[in-house]
Design a protein around this motif. Structure first.
Motif, PDB file in Angstrom:
ATOM      1  N   ALA A 548       0.658  -1.129   0.038  1.00 53.41           N
ATOM      2  CA  ALA A 548      -0.158   0.141  -0.031  1.00 53.41           C
ATOM      3  C   ALA A 548       0.748   1.227  -0.176  1.00 53.41           C
ATOM      4  O   ALA A 548       2.293   1.191   0.333  1.00 53.41           O
ATOM      5  CB  ALA A 548      -0.827   0.328   1.294  1.00 53.41           C
ATOM      6  N   SER A 549       0.413   2.396  -0.450  1.00 55.08           N
ATOM      7  CA  SER A 549       1.001   3.753  -0.295  1.00 55.08           C
ATOM      8  C   SER A 549       0.056   4.577   0.292  1.00 55.08           C
ATOM      9  O   SER A 549      -1.287   4.630   0.202  1.00 55.08           O
ATOM     10  CB  SER A 549       1.335   3.900  -1.806  1.00 55.08           C
ATOM     11  OG  SER A 549       1.544   5.393  -1.977  1.00 55.08           O
ATOM     12  N   LEU A 550       0.636   5.684   0.778  1.00 53.15           N
ATOM     13  CA  LEU A 550      -0.314   6.430   1.617  1.00 53.15           C
ATOM     14  C   LEU A 550      -0.785   7.552   0.466  1.00 53.15           C
ATOM     15  O   LEU A 550      -1.321   8.550   0.736  1.00 53.15           O
ATOM     16  CB  LEU A 550       0.578   7.645   2.504  1.00 53.15           C
ATOM     17  CG  LEU A 550       0.885   6.672   3.732  1.00 53.15           C
ATOM     18  CD1 LEU A 550       1.817   7.569   4.748  1.00 53.15           C
ATOM     19  CD2 LEU A 550      -0.461   6.103   4.566  1.00 53.15           C
ATOM     20  N   ASN A 551      -0.386   7.386  -0.790  1.00 46.98           N
ATOM     21  CA  ASN A 551      -0.680   8.116  -2.137  1.00 46.98           C
ATOM     22  C   ASN A 551      -1.547   7.316  -3.015  1.00 46.98           C
ATOM     23  O   ASN A 551      -1.844   7.670  -4.135  1.00 46.98           O
ATOM     24  CB  ASN A 551       0.325   8.911  -2.915  1.00 46.98           C
ATOM     25  CG  ASN A 551       0.794   9.863  -2.086  1.00 46.98           C
ATOM     26  OD1 ASN A 551       0.149  11.057  -1.829  1.00 46.98           O
ATOM     27  ND2 ASN A 551       2.041   9.895  -1.782  1.00 46.98           N
ATOM     28  N   ASP A 552      -1.847   6.076  -2.385  1.00 49.55           N
ATOM     29  CA  ASP A 552      -3.194   5.337  -3.248  1.00 49.55           C
ATOM     30  C   ASP A 552      -4.208   5.909  -3.461  1.00 49.55           C
ATOM     31  O   ASP A 552      -4.846   6.961  -2.493  1.00 49.55           O
ATOM     32  CB  ASP A 552      -3.356   3.902  -2.450  1.00 49.55           C
ATOM     33  CG  ASP A 552      -2.147   2.964  -2.762  1.00 49.55           C
ATOM     34  OD1 ASP A 552      -1.296   3.204  -3.513  1.00 49.55           O
ATOM     35  OD2 ASP A 552      -2.154   1.804  -2.034  1.00 49.55           O
ATOM     36  N   ASP A 553      -5.064   5.718  -4.273  1.00 54.31           N
ATOM     37  CA  ASP A 553      -6.487   6.119  -4.549  1.00 54.31           C
ATOM     38  C   ASP A 553      -7.330   6.070  -3.315  1.00 54.31           C
ATOM     39  O   ASP A 553      -8.241   6.842  -2.981  1.00 54.31           O
ATOM     40  CB  ASP A 553      -7.072   5.799  -5.735  1.00 54.31           C
ATOM     41  CG  ASP A 553      -6.683   5.985  -6.990  1.00 54.31           C
ATOM     42  OD1 ASP A 553      -5.718   7.072  -6.939  1.00 54.31           O
ATOM     43  OD2 ASP A 553      -6.817   5.328  -7.889  1.00 54.31           O
ATOM     44  N   LEU A 554      -7.336   4.970  -2.666  1.00 52.03           N
ATOM     45  CA  LEU A 554      -8.265   4.689  -1.555  1.00 52.03           C
ATOM     46  C   LEU A 554      -7.893   5.615  -0.555  1.00 52.03           C
ATOM     47  O   LEU A 554      -8.735   6.239   0.099  1.00 52.03           O
ATOM     48  CB  LEU A 554      -7.930   3.258  -0.992  1.00 52.03           C
ATOM     49  CG  LEU A 554      -8.469   2.707   0.160  1.00 52.03           C
ATOM     50  CD1 LEU A 554      -9.738   2.689   0.118  1.00 52.03           C
ATOM     51  CD2 LEU A 554      -8.088   1.394   0.898  1.00 52.03           C
ATOM     52  N   VAL A 555      -6.582   6.032  -0.062  1.00 48.24           N
ATOM     53  CA  VAL A 555      -6.162   6.906   0.859  1.00 48.24           C
ATOM     54  C   VAL A 555      -6.708   8.361   0.417  1.00 48.24           C
ATOM     55  O   VAL A 555      -7.205   9.079   1.053  1.00 48.24           O
ATOM     56  CB  VAL A 555      -4.848   6.983   1.184  1.00 48.24           C
ATOM     57  CG1 VAL A 555      -4.555   7.909   2.403  1.00 48.24           C
ATOM     58  CG2 VAL A 555      -4.471   5.388   1.826  1.00 48.24           C
ATOM     59  N   LEU A 556      -6.128   8.956  -0.856  1.00 47.64           N
ATOM     60  CA  LEU A 556      -6.442  10.264  -1.306  1.00 47.64           C
ATOM     61  C   LEU A 556      -7.980  10.483  -1.538  1.00 47.64           C
ATOM     62  O   LEU A 556      -8.383  11.615  -1.193  1.00 47.64           O
ATOM     63  CB  LEU A 556      -5.958  10.147  -2.751  1.00 47.64           C
ATOM     64  CG  LEU A 556      -4.522  10.033  -2.809  1.00 47.64           C
ATOM     65  CD1 LEU A 556      -3.837  10.425  -4.350  1.00 47.64           C
ATOM     66  CD2 LEU A 556      -3.928  11.214  -1.829  1.00 47.64           C
ATOM     67  N   SER A 557      -8.819   9.363  -1.642  1.00 45.92           N
ATOM     68  CA  SER A 557     -10.228   9.622  -1.780  1.00 45.92           C
ATOM     69  C   SER A 557     -10.987   9.723  -0.380  1.00 45.92           C
ATOM     70  O   SER A 557     -11.799  10.365  -0.205  1.00 45.92           O
ATOM     71  CB  SER A 557     -10.968   8.403  -2.888  1.00 45.92           C
ATOM     72  OG  SER A 557     -10.386   8.602  -4.044  1.00 45.92           O
ATOM     73  N   HIS A 558     -10.438   8.786   0.447  1.00 47.10           N
ATOM     74  CA  HIS A 558     -11.396   8.553   1.619  1.00 47.10           C
ATOM     75  C   HIS A 558     -10.635   9.105   3.033  1.00 47.10           C
ATOM     76  O   HIS A 558     -11.259   9.152   4.135  1.00 47.10           O
ATOM     77  CB  HIS A 558     -11.749   7.180   1.756  1.00 47.10           C
ATOM     78  CG  HIS A 558     -12.571   6.841   0.688  1.00 47.10           C
ATOM     79  ND1 HIS A 558     -13.904   7.110   0.450  1.00 47.10           N
ATOM     80  CD2 HIS A 558     -11.985   5.925  -0.473  1.00 47.10           C
ATOM     81  CE1 HIS A 558     -14.374   6.618  -0.750  1.00 47.10           C
ATOM     82  NE2 HIS A 558     -13.388   5.945  -1.336  1.00 47.10           N
ATOM     83  N   ALA A 559      -9.376   9.320   3.110  1.00 50.86           N
ATOM     84  CA  ALA A 559      -8.533   9.587   4.135  1.00 50.86           C
ATOM     85  C   ALA A 559      -7.324  10.321   3.957  1.00 50.86           C
ATOM     86  O   ALA A 559      -6.282  10.066   4.140  1.00 50.86           O
ATOM     87  CB  ALA A 559      -8.076   8.537   5.304  1.00 50.86           C
ATOM     88  N   PRO A 560      -7.643  11.626   3.087  1.00 55.62           N
ATOM     89  CA  PRO A 560      -6.615  12.379   2.395  1.00 55.62           C
ATOM     90  C   PRO A 560      -5.585  13.136   3.686  1.00 55.62           C
ATOM     91  O   PRO A 560      -4.472  13.578   3.533  1.00 55.62           O
ATOM     92  CB  PRO A 560      -6.932  13.172   1.496  1.00 55.62           C
ATOM     93  CG  PRO A 560      -8.392  13.480   1.960  1.00 55.62           C
ATOM     94  CD  PRO A 560      -8.941  12.173   2.699  1.00 55.62           C
ATOM     95  N   ASP A 561      -6.233  13.316   4.831  1.00 59.94           N
ATOM     96  CA  ASP A 561      -5.533  14.069   5.945  1.00 59.94           C
ATOM     97  C   ASP A 561      -4.466  13.136   6.656  1.00 59.94           C
ATOM     98  O   ASP A 561      -4.617  12.790   8.051  1.00 59.94           O
ATOM     99  CB  ASP A 561      -6.463  14.700   6.758  1.00 59.94           C
ATOM    100  CG  ASP A 561      -7.487  15.611   6.184  1.00 59.94           C
ATOM    101  OD1 ASP A 561      -7.026  16.194   5.115  1.00 59.94           O
ATOM    102  OD2 ASP A 561      -8.575  15.589   6.270  1.00 59.94           O
TER     103      ASP A 561
END
Length: 775
Positions: A548-561
């Motif tokens: 996983a990456s902290l810049n995956d779409d999942l994180v950017l879309s739902h937990a970007p902070d």
């Protein structure tokens, strides 16, 4: 006290999980019966099974007998003795639950025995699968077991004729894909003669991959359409929208479900098209604004090779939950045409929707529903909320020894990709088979290209024929195999160590078994678990790891902070801090919550439509099966009715059928018009709700009065058709009177409606934009 503590422990550990003690208590009696049943001849076994048909419901004694006979039938027909846990699954299904059984634990046989049990109680059973290939495979595979148990089996698929379908549906057990069963329901709703119906009254549905069907696809409408013409998008609008830029002319929300024009974008569009987009009284403005909305959605939110492919000059949708081309799916006509205009491909046929039904409404027709899947606990809440179903977790037959490694998290997607390539290369060198689960088609093909450069050949699964997929998946456990797949949900095939024949099983097991790699966390933990579950079947060794990456779409879309100051390795970019793992898990939980809320909201809209459809179908059934149509026309136009009766030689069946054809035509036409009206309301609901009301209230306010006009209008139009129609010696000339049904029909699934969300946030932004414009 011990039993109470066990029950409390189960409730705490497994929310919405059914207590299994009462079923487990029956296993010794089933085992004791086994030796006696083994002595029976095939004929005697079948006669013993037929004796169960005397019972309309099964108590404990009947459950014991069914399971004992079913176990012996499977041993003789398939060479497989059902495990105790499979019999627990059978009993869970027979008592109306969704059973969770891990991959490789034998759900297909458990479902077949449960279907036989329901059939012995005198009920027609539909075993609902996720695709046509699995329906035919499972029907053929389980047929010898069903034959020994004295129950008949059929299946439906697109190539079968009406007569073959009718025969299949009148067997004790019918296997079919959810879409095909739904399409037959829609076809039956358009017949004008009772003898043309193919389905009997729905009674029991056993749903394979229940989480996928009941939750992931519950919102998907199945559509019956009649020919109109090619669906033309507004080319002028498409050309204008193609020039717009994110951040300047339009914005999108974080989860990629809504896009809206900025004041600058509105200005560009208005100048280019020469209209006032938000003019309240300007004729044609609403249609032009709707065209801009769908064109912007196609431009901003739908990505080629992620949401759809362009193949052979056609736009082909991708099923997100399975990672494959959705052969029958399309978007609503306006959006479908907009995407085709975006990609500059010929427009597809546009159909006048004759009727539609969501998967959720389709399954709500069955008085009894049960299901099976490998991942049910994660969707226990929606299963209870939408279907009143509880989950029974069946323990594995052999202890799971798979090693599920901690996620490996990286600062950037590029660093993550390099680590994935290195992981595949190093594991591949040992000879262990590898299964890689990617997020979409584009990623799977990019990874395959990079692996080829590494000297690692692989098989890519992302949009092939189901039967070919099954054969490839079956070989994914061979020594040295590398398989890259978009999604493993609903594949329906186990991965056996050493390949389908198990020839190299011991060799592969000694190396550690199948190694599963996820290239990112999915938006649902269930999809993660289904990928993991491909390794370690039936106590096999295996392992899994997700990158996983902290810049995956999942994180950017739902937990970007993402919290600042998270340290990563200078060379590899890997992050080991606990806070990073918590961020990934949080993003996934938010994504699951968003999907659940969309499901709830969609059902709020469709619930009204389904209630209206149910009321109208009751009236249609009266017209179809009684002389109601003739009675109405005799009352409404007595002189013309008498003239028609004389032309047809009295008051026989021909007269009743002629009246029936007239009334059913107008009812079906008015229902089709009502659906089109509701679709228009839905697509422009944000305009209707700009003032004060919520979109749902506005939808109800628009939909209910229009529906109440339908039956009265059916009668009025039918009378007019009779009065105006030319009566000949052969009766009334229906075609000349305009009673002409679509020259051709076809079926398809509408992709998840992009206008389904309540869009309150989008409404706020539109209102804010209007305020800025006025100021």
């Amino acid at each position: 006290m011990a039993a109470l503590m066990k029950r409390l422990r189960r409730i705490i550990q497994r929310p919405a999980s059914v207590e299994l003690t009462k079923y487990e208590a029956l296993l010794p009696a089933i085992g004791a019966r086994e030796a006696e049943v083994e002595k029976l001849s095939d004929t005697e076994l079948t006669e013993a099974a037929k004796a169960l048909r005397e019972f309309s419901t099964f108590g404990n004694d009947q459950l014991v007998e069914l399971c004992a006979l079913g176990r012996e039938a499977a041993r003789r027909a398939l060479g497989e003795r059902a495990f105790d846990v499979q019999l627990l699954g059978t009993m869970g299904l027979l008592t109306g639950h969704v059973v969770q059984m891990a991959t490789g634990e034998g759900k297909t046989l458990a479902g077949a025995l449960a279907a036989a049990g329901y059939a012995m109680q005198g009920k027609h059973v539909h075993v609902v699968t996720v695709n046509d290939y699995l329906a035919r495979r499972d029907a053929d595979w389980m047929r010898p077991v069903h034959d020994l148990l004295g129950v008949s089996v059929g299946w439906v698929e697109p190539s079968r004729t009406r007569e073959e379908r009718r025969e299949a549906y009148h067997r004790d057990i019918t296997y079919g894909a959810v879409s095909e069963i739904g399409f037959d329901v829609l076809r039956d709703r358009l017949v004008t003669r009772p003898d043309d119906l193919v389905q009997p009254k729905p009674e029991v549905a056993i749903i394979d991959e229940a989480d996928s069907v009941l939750v992931d696809e519950a919102r998907v409408p199945l559509v019956m359409a009649g020919s109109v013409d090619a669906g033309m998008a507004d080319e002028e609008v498409a050309n204008v929208v193609r020039r717009l830029r994110l951040g300047l002319h339009y914005e999108t929300d974080t989860d990629g479900r809504n896009a809206w024009l900025t004041p600058a974008g509105s200005s560009v569009v208005e100048k280019s098209l020469g209209i006032d987009l938000y003019g309240e009284h300007e004729e044609g403005t609403s249609d032009r604004l709707a065209a801009v909305n769908v064109a912007l959605h196609a431009h901003a939110l739908l990505e080629r090779d992620v949401d759809y492919l362009v193949r052979d000059g056609k736009v082909r949708l991708i099923n997100a939950s399975r990672g494959r081309v959705a052969e029958l799916q399309r978007w609503p006509d306006g959006l479908q045409a907009a995407v085709e205009a975006k990609e500059q491909v010929p427009p597809s046929d546009r159909g006048e929707i004759l009727d539609s039904i969501t998967v959720q409404a389709l399954l709500a027709r069955y008085p009894q529903v049960a299901g099976m899947t490998g991942t049910a606990v994660a969707v226990a809440e929606p299963l209870r909320e939408f279907y009143k179903l509880e989950v029974a977790v069946i323990p594995p037959n052999a202890e799971n020894i798979r090693e599920d490694q901690q996620d490996r998290i990286f600062a950037s997607p590029s660093q993550k990709l390099r680590a994935i390539q290195e992981e595949i290369r190093s594991v591949h060198e040992t000879g262990r088979p590898i299964l890689v689960g990617t997020q979409d088609v584009a990623e799977s093909e990019e990874l395959a290209e990079k692996l080829e450069k590494f000297g690692v050949s692989c098989v890519v699964l992302n949009a092939r024929n189901d039967a070919e997929e099954a054969a490839i998946i079956a070989e994914a456990g061979k020594h040295g195999a590398v398989t890259v797949s978009t999604q493993m949900a609903g594949r329906g095939t186990d991965i056996r160590l050493g390949g389908a024949d198990g020839a190299d099983r011991e060799r592969v097991a000694e190396l550690g078994g199948l190694h599963v790699i996820g290239t990112a966390r999915y938006p649902s933990s269930r999809l993660d678990d289904q990928l993991r579950g491909r390794a370690g079947r039936q106590g096999d060794p295996g392992s899994s790891v997700f990158f996983a990456s902290l810049n995956d779409d999942l994180v950017l879309s739902h937990a970007p902070d993402v919290p600042e100051g998270i340290a990563s390795d200078d060379e590899t970019g890997e992050i080991t801090a606990d806070v990073a793992h918590r961020q990934i898990n949080h993003a996934q939980r938010v994504a699951e919550g968003v999907d659940l809320e969309i499901h709830r909201n969609t059902w709020r809209y469709t619930r009204l439509i389904e209630r209206q459809r149910t009321d109208l179908l009751e009236h249609r059934d009266k017209l179809l099966h009684t002389e109601l149509a003739a009675e109405l026309l005799e009352k409404g136009a007595p002189d013309r009715y008498k003239e028609l009766a004389e032309a047809l030689g009295g008051t026989g069946d021909e007269l009743v059928q002629a009246c029936r054809e007239i009334a059913l035509f107008h009812l079906d036409e008015l229902w089709s018009d009502h659906l089109a009206y509701l679709a228009d309301v839905r697509e422009s609901i944000h305009l209707r709700a700009l003032a004060k009301e919520t979109p749902l209230d506005e939808f109800h306010r628009a939909a209910i009065p229009e529906f109440h006009k339908i039956i009265g209008e059916v009668e009025a139009r039918s009378v007019k058709t009779l009065e105006d129609g030319e009566i000949t010696e052969n009766g009334i000339d229906l075609a000349a009177s305009g009673v002409r049904r679509a020259s051709s029909t076809w079926t398809y699934l509408v992709h998840d409606n992009p206008f389904d969300s309540d869009a309150e946030e989008a409404l706020k932004k539109v209102r804010g934009m209007l305020r800025k414009k006025k100021s």
